[in-house]
Design a protein around this motif. Structure first.
Motif, PDB file in Angstrom:
ATOM      1  N   HIS A  81      31.255  35.054  16.118  1.00 34.83           N
ATOM      2  CA  HIS A  81      33.051  35.375  14.936  1.00 34.83           C
ATOM      3  C   HIS A  81      33.466  33.805  16.649  1.00 34.83           C
ATOM      4  O   HIS A  81      33.125  34.044  17.355  1.00 34.83           O
ATOM      5  N   LEU A  82      34.647  33.583  15.180  1.00 37.15           N
ATOM      6  CA  LEU A  82      35.508  32.100  16.265  1.00 37.15           C
ATOM      7  C   LEU A  82      36.765  32.375  16.055  1.00 37.15           C
ATOM      8  O   LEU A  82      37.043  33.330  14.892  1.00 37.15           O
ATOM      9  N   ALA A  83      37.705  31.810  16.868  1.00 39.08           N
ATOM     10  CA  ALA A  83      39.152  32.346  16.760  1.00 39.08           C
ATOM     11  C   ALA A  83      39.505  30.820  15.610  1.00 39.08           C
ATOM     12  O   ALA A  83      40.669  31.364  14.772  1.00 39.08           O
ATOM     13  N   GLU A  84      39.138  29.611  15.798  1.00 30.82           N
ATOM     14  CA  GLU A  84      39.102  28.503  15.365  1.00 30.82           C
ATOM     15  C   GLU A  84      38.110  28.017  14.919  1.00 30.82           C
ATOM     16  O   GLU A  84      36.681  27.835  15.192  1.00 30.82           O
ATOM     17  N   PHE A  85      37.743  28.043  13.013  1.00 31.22           N
ATOM     18  CA  PHE A  85      36.327  27.247  12.737  1.00 31.22           C
ATOM     19  C   PHE A  85      36.607  26.703  11.459  1.00 31.22           C
ATOM     20  O   PHE A  85      37.842  26.741  10.814  1.00 31.22           O
ATOM     21  N   TRP A  86      36.009  26.155  10.603  1.00 32.52           N
ATOM     22  CA  TRP A  86      35.835  25.629   9.260  1.00 32.52           C
ATOM     23  C   TRP A  86      35.479  26.337   8.480  1.00 32.52           C
ATOM     24  O   TRP A  86      34.444  26.756   8.721  1.00 32.52           O
TER      25      TRP A  86
ATOM     26  N   THR B   7      40.628  26.784  10.120  1.00 30.31           N
ATOM     27  CA  THR B   7      40.769  28.335   9.698  1.00 30.31           C
ATOM     28  C   THR B   7      41.292  28.690  10.988  1.00 30.31           C
ATOM     29  O   THR B   7      40.553  28.603  12.020  1.00 30.31           O
ATOM     30  N   PHE B   8      42.087  29.955  11.167  1.00 24.91           N
ATOM     31  CA  PHE B   8      41.433  30.022  12.528  1.00 24.91           C
ATOM     32  C   PHE B   8      41.579  32.105  11.797  1.00 24.91           C
ATOM     33  O   PHE B   8      42.840  32.500  10.983  1.00 24.91           O
ATOM     34  N   ARG B   9      41.585  32.849  12.785  1.00 21.50           N
ATOM     35  CA  ARG B   9      41.527  34.114  12.712  1.00 21.50           C
ATOM     36  C   ARG B   9      41.719  34.597  13.935  1.00 21.50           C
ATOM     37  O   ARG B   9      41.131  34.528  15.405  1.00 21.50           O
TER      38      ARG B   9
ATOM     39  N   THR C 126      45.181  21.220   3.068  1.00 17.99           N
ATOM     40  CA  THR C 126      45.966  22.393   2.355  1.00 17.99           C
ATOM     41  C   THR C 126      46.338  22.934   3.887  1.00 17.99           C
ATOM     42  O   THR C 126      46.009  22.080   5.049  1.00 17.99           O
ATOM     43  N   PRO C 127      47.852  23.061   3.843  1.00 12.81           N
ATOM     44  CA  PRO C 127      48.444  23.493   5.126  1.00 12.81           C
ATOM     45  C   PRO C 127      47.868  24.663   6.368  1.00 12.81           C
ATOM     46  O   PRO C 127      46.723  25.079   5.755  1.00 12.81           O
ATOM     47  N   ILE C 128      47.722  23.825   7.314  1.00 16.36           N
ATOM     48  CA  ILE C 128      47.200  24.864   8.711  1.00 16.36           C
ATOM     49  C   ILE C 128      48.445  25.485   9.234  1.00 16.36           C
ATOM     50  O   ILE C 128      48.009  26.805   9.387  1.00 16.36           O
TER      51      ILE C 128
ATOM     52  N   THR D 115      47.020  29.111   9.240  1.00 15.67           N
ATOM     53  CA  THR D 115      45.875  29.733   7.914  1.00 15.67           C
ATOM     54  C   THR D 115      44.952  30.682   8.240  1.00 15.67           C
ATOM     55  O   THR D 115      43.725  29.924   9.361  1.00 15.67           O
ATOM     56  N   VAL D 116      44.670  31.438   7.341  1.00 13.26           N
ATOM     57  CA  VAL D 116      42.999  32.414   8.148  1.00 13.26           C
ATOM     58  C   VAL D 116      42.223  31.819   6.709  1.00 13.26           C
ATOM     59  O   VAL D 116      41.457  31.652   6.580  1.00 13.26           O
ATOM     60  N   SER D 117      42.871  30.372   5.211  1.00 15.30           N
ATOM     61  CA  SER D 117      42.382  30.091   4.130  1.00 15.30           C
ATOM     62  C   SER D 117      43.030  29.590   3.842  1.00 15.30           C
ATOM     63  O   SER D 117      43.895  29.871   3.518  1.00 15.30           O
ATOM     64  N   GLY D 118      42.529  28.354   2.669  1.00 12.85           N
ATOM     65  CA  GLY D 118      43.256  27.559   1.781  1.00 12.85           C
ATOM     66  C   GLY D 118      43.459  28.010   0.754  1.00 12.85           C
ATOM     67  O   GLY D 118      43.474  26.710   0.242  1.00 12.85           O
ATOM     68  N   GLN D 119      42.584  29.009   0.602  1.00  9.52           N
ATOM     69  CA  GLN D 119      42.763  28.886  -1.389  1.00  9.52           C
ATOM     70  C   GLN D 119      43.474  29.397  -2.392  1.00  9.52           C
ATOM     71  O   GLN D 119      43.362  28.245  -2.974  1.00  9.52           O
ATOM     72  N   LEU D 120      44.498  29.792  -1.478  1.00 14.88           N
ATOM     73  CA  LEU D 120      45.963  30.374  -2.436  1.00 14.88           C
ATOM     74  C   LEU D 120      46.339  28.776  -2.856  1.00 14.88           C
ATOM     75  O   LEU D 120      46.965  28.069  -4.137  1.00 14.88           O
ATOM     76  N   GLU D 121      46.486  27.878  -1.850  1.00 16.39           N
ATOM     77  CA  GLU D 121      46.825  27.131  -2.430  1.00 16.39           C
ATOM     78  C   GLU D 121      46.209  25.976  -3.412  1.00 16.39           C
ATOM     79  O   GLU D 121      46.433  24.711  -3.397  1.00 16.39           O
ATOM     80  N   ALA D 122      44.559  25.960  -2.805  1.00 21.58           N
ATOM     81  CA  ALA D 122      43.784  25.248  -3.454  1.00 21.58           C
ATOM     82  C   ALA D 122      43.608  25.838  -5.078  1.00 21.58           C
ATOM     83  O   ALA D 122      43.615  24.493  -5.686  1.00 21.58           O
TER      84      ALA D 122
END
Length: 481
Positions: free
Chosen positions: A236-241, A225-227, A155-157, A202-209
């Protein structure tokens, strides 16, 4: 002569005449015994040097952290702690090593210090074990979905949508920060930007999935994904999988079945394939807990927690039933909870989730049918209950020691209902026109869930800080390495 790994040599049934191995020196004792490790196992192999056969200048270069190449004979060990060892015939130091400045000395280091030296921290037993387990869990994830007919999609980043509606996203722009193009009202004109619109990480690839599930049937995404949440907590991480499967024609019950089977499968894999690393981390955790007051110690060891998940059926409990249990439990009545449960609609905290798992049901728990106002817009709305309360077909899986591990739902497949929910939350239909199209063309029941991979690694390794289960943590004020 082909070089062997330490893991291969230690697993040999018998001895070998000639072996070749390369690795990094952990210790060099008495100018005679080298503890060598190459990352293939948590265990070192002992290399025995007859110093009379080697130049003294060479021996002085064999310091902690040095990379060396050894050839010799693999023999039965004469000492304790290992079954075999290498009697060294030739020895080459492969590169420079400065013993005065090398930070990972053979002593105990704080995790804070090791984070500052994250490029070298996998030279320690703890972090090499954690990262081997992370690798095995990654493989187990792909193995499970591949064997169960899922298609892997990327999914898109960079995205123009906010899947969670939280707004805590990192902007992606190529505009001049000091002199961006402006609209007449003084706002930034993103039509002049690289993508012609406002975009984010992106915060999630769900919608594209979801879009791919509605054509390929069963898909999953496993990516970064990023928050942009300004949080410095241990979780909490700013970048995680994130791991996010989506399945067409599957309802909430099927979603719960899938998630339970998936979790048991990946954890069973590491129990079978990472025994030595798990045993080491289990012992480490028990030693750390011995320093804590009795009340703060866990009732289960690390391996027992993993087996607790693998060996027990997950109890399925509605949010409403869980609220009744929590409201009437002793910790709540005696005000032992930090967040007291007084009424239906409360957002459950980790302490509540752990109580349900560890004290009340004594097995992993799946909570379902949450209040609609504390869950995301894309979750399928239920009919109001007898008291007129609105819930959605959401589900969270709760584990011992950590609380929520998995969050998912049956997705809202009805176009009119989804539009109403988006309008109520001020979500622009124009931004998600393609998502709404799924409800116009061949709409069907579908479901999925999300699992933060680092949280799974934390559970499996017993590490208390999420920054210690990802190679290079990205947190507020920290983007080193």
């Amino acid at each position: 002569m082909t070089s062997k790994t330490v893991a291969e040599l230690l697993s040999q049934d018998g001895t070998l005449q000639d072996v070749s191995i390369k690795g990094w020196v952990r210790t060099f004792r008495a100018n005679r015994f080298i503890a060598l490790n190459d990352g293939s196992t948590i265990n070192n192999i002992q290399c025995v040097v007859d110093f009379e056969n080697f130049d003294e200048s060479l021996l002085k270069r064999i310091t902690t952290g040095a990379a060396i190449h050894v050839t010799g004979e693999l023999v039965e060990s004469q000492g304790k702690g290992q079954s075999v060892e290498i009697v060294v015939k030739t020895l080459d130091v492969l590169g420079d090593s400065d013993p005065e400045t090398y930070p990972i000395q053979p002593k105990k280091h704080s995790f804070e210090f090791l984070r500052e030296n994250a490029h070298l921290r996998t030279r320690t037993n703890t972090f090499s074990a954690v990262m081997r387990l992370r690798s095995s869990l990654s493989f187990a994830v792909h193995k499970y979905f591949n064997e169960n007919g899922f298609n892997y999609m990327h999914t898109p980043i960079v995205t123009g949508s906010d899947a969670e509606g939280a707004g805590e996203m990192f902007k992606v722009t190529a505009l001049d920060a000091k002199n961006p193009p402006l609209n007449e009202d003084g706002t930034v004109n993103y039509k002049e930007d690289f993508f012609g619109k406002e975009t984010n990480l992106t915060v999630s690839g769900q919608l594209e999935a979801e879009t791919y599930a509605m054509s390929l049937g069963k898909v999953y995404t496993f990516g970064p994904t990023f928050r942009a949440e300004n949080s410095n907590t241990t979780r909490h991480l700013a970048e995680f999988w994130m791991i996010e499967p989506e399945v067409a024609f599957m309802d909430l019950a099927g979603n719960m079945d899938l998630a339970e089977d998936f979790m048991k499968s990946v954890l069973s894999y590491v129990l079978e394939h990472n025994k030595e690393d798990l045993e080491f981390l289990d012992n480490r955790l028990q030693k750390e807990e011995e320093k804590l007051p009795q009340a703060q110690r866990s009732d289960m060891s690390l391996i027992e927690k993993i087996k607790f998940v693998v060996d027990n059926n997950f109890k399925r409990v509605s949010y409403t039933e869980a609220i009744d249990i929590l409201r009437n439990c002793k910790p709540n009545k005696k005000k032992k909870f930090n967040y007291l449960i007084n009424e239906w609609g409360a957002d459950l905290q980790s302490e509540h989730e752990r109580f349900l798992v560890e004290k009340h049901f004594k097995c992993p728990v799946i909570l379902f049918d949450y209040p609609a106002n504390i869950k995301a817009f894309y979750m399928r709305l239920n009919e109001p209950d007898a008291e007129g309360r609105e819930t959605v077909r959401a589900m969270d899986i709760l584990f011992p020691g950590i609380g929520e591990m998995v969050g998912g739902s049956q997705r809202e497949e009805r176009l009119d209902v989804l539009k109403e929910k988006m309008k109520a939350l001020d979500i622009d239909e124009k931004e998600l026109w393609w998502y709404l199209d799924l409800r116009k063309y061949g709409t069907a029941v579908h479901s999925g869930f999300g699992l933060g991979f680092e949280r799974l690694v934390m559970f499996t390794t017993g590490m208390g800080n999420i920054r210690d289960v990802i190679p290079y943590p990205r947190t507020p004020q920290n983007a080193e390495f």
